[in-house]
Design an enzyme around this catalytic site. Structure first.
Site, mmCIF file in Angstrom:
data_model
loop_
_atom_site.group_PDB
_atom_site.id
_atom_site.type_symbol
_atom_site.label_atom_id
_atom_site.label_comp_id
_atom_site.label_asym_id
_atom_site.label_seq_id
_atom_site.Cartn_x
_atom_site.Cartn_y
_atom_site.Cartn_z
ATOM 1 N N SER A 261 0.838 -1.201 0.000
ATOM 2 C CA SER A 261 0.000 0.000 0.000
ATOM 3 C C SER A 261 0.873 1.251 0.000
ATOM 4 O O SER A 261 2.086 1.192 0.232
ATOM 5 C CB SER A 261 -0.892 0.010 1.232
ATOM 6 O OG SER A 261 -0.105 0.290 2.369
ATOM 7 N N LYS A 262 0.214 2.368 -0.218
ATOM 8 C CA LYS A 262 0.906 3.651 -0.222
ATOM 9 C C LYS A 262 1.600 3.874 1.120
ATOM 10 O O LYS A 262 2.699 4.397 1.189
ATOM 11 C CB LYS A 262 -0.126 4.748 -0.480
ATOM 12 C CG LYS A 262 0.460 6.124 -0.500
ATOM 13 C CD LYS A 262 -0.573 7.141 -0.856
ATOM 14 C CE LYS A 262 -0.625 8.288 0.150
ATOM 15 N NZ LYS A 262 0.664 8.748 0.638
ATOM 16 N N ARG A 263 0.920 3.446 2.187
ATOM 17 C CA ARG A 263 1.500 3.643 3.518
ATOM 18 C C ARG A 263 2.825 2.895 3.676
ATOM 19 O O ARG A 263 3.741 3.389 4.330
ATOM 20 C CB ARG A 263 0.508 3.224 4.602
ATOM 21 C CG ARG A 263 0.003 4.439 5.364
ATOM 22 C CD ARG A 263 -1.124 4.091 6.285
ATOM 23 N NE ARG A 263 -2.295 3.672 5.527
ATOM 24 C CZ ARG A 263 -2.995 2.567 5.775
ATOM 25 N NH1 ARG A 263 -2.634 1.756 6.756
ATOM 26 N NH2 ARG A 263 -4.062 2.283 5.062
ATOM 27 N N ASP A 266 5.486 5.016 2.179
ATOM 28 C CA ASP A 266 5.848 6.156 3.028
ATOM 29 C C ASP A 266 6.710 5.696 4.205
ATOM 30 O O ASP A 266 7.693 6.322 4.566
ATOM 31 C CB ASP A 266 4.582 6.829 3.593
ATOM 32 C CG ASP A 266 3.727 7.425 2.478
ATOM 33 O OD1 ASP A 266 4.277 7.610 1.375
ATOM 34 O OD2 ASP A 266 2.536 7.692 2.713
#
Ligand code: GLU
Length: 507
Positions: A261-263, A266
């Site tokens: 996921s994007k998380r 990050d």
């Protein structure tokens, strides 16, 4: 064999996840290997999820990656339009066709009525499903008379058109990666195909378009596997030949625990989107491979190997090689873990392999960003000297700034470790020896300096690193005499003087 035609069919709901890029890539490789067509279709039937800029982003991402479509929303083609909102008027007749031949029906149940049914089922620890067993007790064209149905439609009452699954029927999906997948129709909900606002749902639009665009193979993410039985049944209901299906394994988090996921990006410091994306609502910026200094060829190569391999140890493959080696049979069934170290490795390899022309394009942009103008020959020479240390384009500056701008600060750690008592006296003497080599030669300068270090019984590592520190500002960089040769003896002397003045004698 039927002409191979495949499509990548994103919904413009935000930036494109690299899982989507991989799906597109596998479609591309398959199409090109078979001399077929690769099509970009925008699936924007769900207007509530539309995000401005997403379509343009998708197009730009593929341009950057160098994956060219043969037909699509941005280039047209003879099966257009390639955006579902522009095809809207076509879908109604297909919903009608299914109603007419008994494969679909009108349903007028209000959201409140359906909610009540759901609650009723929950109270009995069941899940409500609109299906062969419940539809007889609901408000639809199977339970109402023709007159009632017509009256409701004519009075503008909202309705949906639902697919009518036959009861207790085994549905087979043949998947090129997973083999035969079976499911009993009793487990499936009569999915909505069309709404009275004139919009088809994803399922209807997707099947109608794949048919009209003569798509031969549907290669898409595993998350669409649960929809495949409905799609197979829709082809049957229309009496159309279904395409072949291949559902790709998920891209997983580096630890293999769930979907990437994007998380995760990050948190672990890598992009999950091809290009940087600014969310139009929140203004939040998500990093992109392009802006993080990846080369598109490296991204392609890395993604190709996340879920597929050619069955050999070969890892470095350009797009043409991938086209020739790709095969759906060798796609793995299980998810592929994202590997940041591998991504870095690929990028490093591609930076080393890039032509001077391509690399210099990036390199000179980095120089420009830092306000440096330099002779092309000099800049090229520096680029060659340092490229092996670079994993990502923005690292160029870090690795080469001192070739263009003299350091004004000296890494305190390195000073502490390397700058010994007497260093401030030895460096100018070593400098004099270098200046005495006329004309300058790296080898002669090196030999003289080495003689000096040995005859004065100096700590070689410490004194040479102090010299380096004076020229670079830190304990890094290529061979010291290469640096001297590049920046010139005069500039070297200046830097030595400045370091000695700034750092001075060690207390
Ligand atoms: N519009 C779907 C998506 O966003 C396409 C699924 C498919 O390829 O059938 O992924």
């Amino acid at each position: 064999m039927k002409r191979v035609r495949v499509r990548f069919a994103p919904s413009p709901t935000g930036p494109l996840h690299i899982g989507g890029v991989r799906t597109a890539l596998y479609n591309y490789l398959f199409a090109k290997q078979n001399g077929g067509d690769f099509i970009l279709r925008i699936e924007d039937t769900d207007q509530t999820r539309f995000v401005p800029g997403a379509e343009e982003y998708i197009i730009e991402a593929f341009q950057w990656l160098g994956l060219q479509f043969d037909e699509g929303v941005h280039i047209g083609g003879k099966y257009g339009p390639y955006k579902q909102s522009e095809r809207k008027p076509m879908y109604k007749q297909y919903a009608q066709q299914l109603i007419d031949n008994g494969w679909a029906y009108y349903a007028f149940d209000t959201p409140e009525a359906l909610d009540a049914k759901r609650k009723e089922a929950e109270a009995q620890k069941k899940t409500f499903q609109y299906d062969a067993h419940t539809r007889g007790g609901l408000c639809n064209s199977l339970t109402l008379s023709k007159e009632e149905v017509d009256a409701k439609i004519n009075s503008g009452e909202p309705y949906v058109v639902r697919f009518k699954y036959p009861a207790d029927t085994e549905i087979h999906v043949h998947d090129l990666i997973r083999g035969e997948v079976k499911i009993n129709s009793n487990l499936l909900d009569d999915k909505v195909l069309y709404k009275s606002d004139g919009m088809p749902t994803y399922h209807l639009a997707n099947i109608v378009d794949d048919h009209l665009m003569e798509i031969s193979h549907v290669i898409r993410g595993e998350e669409w596997l649960p929809s495949a039985p409905l799609h197979v049944m829709l082809y049957k209901a229309f009496g159309w030949e279904a395409p072949e299906f291949a559902h790709l394994p998920l891209l997983l988090k580096p630890d293999g625990n769930g979907k990437l996921s994007k998380r995760d990006g990050d948190r672990l410091g890598f992009p999950v989107f091809p290009l940087q994306w600014k969310d139009p609502k929140s203004g939040e910026i998500s990093s992109g491979y392009r802006e993080s200094g990846y080369l598109p060829e490296a991204v392609i190569n890395m993604l190709a190997l996340l879920g597929w391999n050619p069955g050999t140890e070969q890892e470095i493959m350009d797009l043409n090689t991938l086209v020739s080696l790709f095969s759906i049979e060798k796609i793995s069934k299980s998810g592929a873990k994202f590997d940041l170290e591998k991504a870095k490795w690929f990028n490093h390899q591609y930076i080393q392999m890039a032509s001077d022309e391509v690399l210099f394009g990036f390199f000179s942009q980095e120089l420009e960003k830092h306000g440096v103008t330099a002779e092309k020959d000099y800049a090229l020479r520096i680029m060659h000297l340092i490229k092996e240390r670079v994993h990502f384009i923005p690292e160029f500056w870090d690795q080469c700034s001192y070739f263009f701008v003299a350091p004004t600060e000296y890494d305190p750690q390195a000073v502490k470790k390397r700058w010994k008592a007497g260093t401030e006296l030895h460096l100018p003497k070593m400098m004099e020896l270098i200046e005495s080599v006329q004309p300058f030669s790296k080898q002669a300068a090196h030999d003289k300096v080495m003689d000096y270090v040995q005859s004065n019984e100096l700590n070689m590592g410490a004194i040479m690193n102090s010299f380096r520190l004076s020229l670079v500002g830190a304990a890094k960089g290529p061979d010291l005499f290469e640096i001297i040769d590049a920046i010139g003896v005069e500039e070297t002397a200046k830097r030595i003087r400045r370091a000695v003045e700034t750092i001075g004698p060690r207390e």
